[in-house]
Design an enzyme around this catalytic site. Structure first.
Site, PDB file in Angstrom:
ATOM      1  N   SER A 144       0.956  -1.235  -0.145  1.00  0.00           N
ATOM      2  CA  SER A 144       0.087   0.124   0.053  1.00  0.00           C
ATOM      3  C   SER A 144       0.815   1.082   0.018  1.00  0.00           C
ATOM      4  O   SER A 144       2.176   1.122   0.279  1.00  0.00           O
ATOM      5  CB  SER A 144      -0.859  -0.137   1.174  1.00  0.00           C
ATOM      6  N   TYR A 157      -2.673  -0.650  10.358  1.00  0.00           N
ATOM      7  CA  TYR A 157      -2.632  -0.962   8.848  1.00  0.00           C
ATOM      8  C   TYR A 157      -1.341  -0.620   8.657  1.00  0.00           C
ATOM      9  O   TYR A 157      -0.635  -1.360   7.801  1.00  0.00           O
ATOM     10  CB  TYR A 157      -3.928  -0.178   8.215  1.00  0.00           C
TER      11      TYR A 157
END
Length: 252
Positions: A144, A157
């Site tokens: 990501s 995350y």
């Protein structure tokens, strides 16, 4: 069919979003694909999008070692080998929760899915690729842009995505003697259910809430396919694919 018509892929998180898009792209290109995810009906819906494709639905919770073992056993029993793992399953966790209020259970759930699940799937794929004939294969981890720069209130995350980068680098080194190529795709604002809120307003580093641009998820899928179809002598180590105008370069 292209040159990959006999190649076998495992795609985790294949019931929606990026995983579904990549699975559909690979199936349409002639790959045989094991579709893994927690919701069997969603996986079946993915398979139905390419009815002529060779797909296998395997309900899988990637955080459970026994599920991952069953996934790769079923894939090899059906297709004979594993040429590609797209290590995609992940969760953002509770959104908008300040760090000091983040429950341990929520932290653990994100770590179990994003990091431990990626480890378990990568290890199972690595073992199979090392032992099969001809030897080798490719692992593509879904990172990501949060593997580079965090969003506010995203400690779990962001930590797992930074850790995934370390896993990618380590496996890339360890896989060399066995013709196992390992790379990572870092994605920013692909249009999926997970990013739907971006278009209406996302919290920025300066405390403002602002809408952000998104990109078509099929652009991500085509990039993964390009990475996957390289010969094992070539590797995209890291690729960043993002909505051109999203606040990443210059974030903060």
């Amino acid at each position: 069919m292209n040159a990959k018509e006999d190649a076998i892929a495992v795609v985790t998180g294949a019931g929606s979003g990026i995983g579904r898009a990549v699975a559909v792209e690979l199936l349409g290109a002639g790959w045989s694909v094991a579709l893994a995810g927690r919701r069997a009906r969603a996986l079946e819906e993915t398979a139905a999008l390419v009815p002529e494709g060779a797909s296998l639905v395997v309900r899988t919770d990637v955080s459970r070692p026994e599920d991952v073992t069953a996934l790769f056993t079923a894939t090899v029993e059906r297709f004979g080998r594993v040429d590609l793992l797209f290590n995609n399953a992940g969760t953002f966790g509770p959104g908008g929760v300040p760090f000091e209020e983040l429950p341990y259970e929520a932290w653990r759930h994100v770590v179990d899915t994003n990091l431990n699940g990626a480890f378990l799937c990568a290890q199972a794929a690595y073992r199979q690729m090392k032992e099969q004939e001809p030897q080798g294969g490719r692992i593509i981890n879904n990172g990501s842009v949060s593997a580079h720069a965090p969003r506010p209130h995203s400690a779990a995350y962001t930590a797992t995505k930074h850790a995934l980068t370390g896993l990618t680098k380590s496996l890339s080194l360890d896989g060399r003697p066995h013709r196992i190529a390992v790379g990572q795709i870092d994605i920013g604002n692909a249009a999926t259910d997970m990013t739907a809120r971006m278009e209406t307003g996302a919290l920025q580093a300066n405390g403002e809430v602002a809408p952000e641009p998104v990109m078509d998820v099929t652009d991500v899928a085509r990039t993964v396919r390009h990475m996957a179809e390289l010969p094992l002598e070539a590797n995209v180590q890291f690729a960043t694919v993002l909505a051109t105008a999203m606040p990443y370069i210059g974030r903060g």
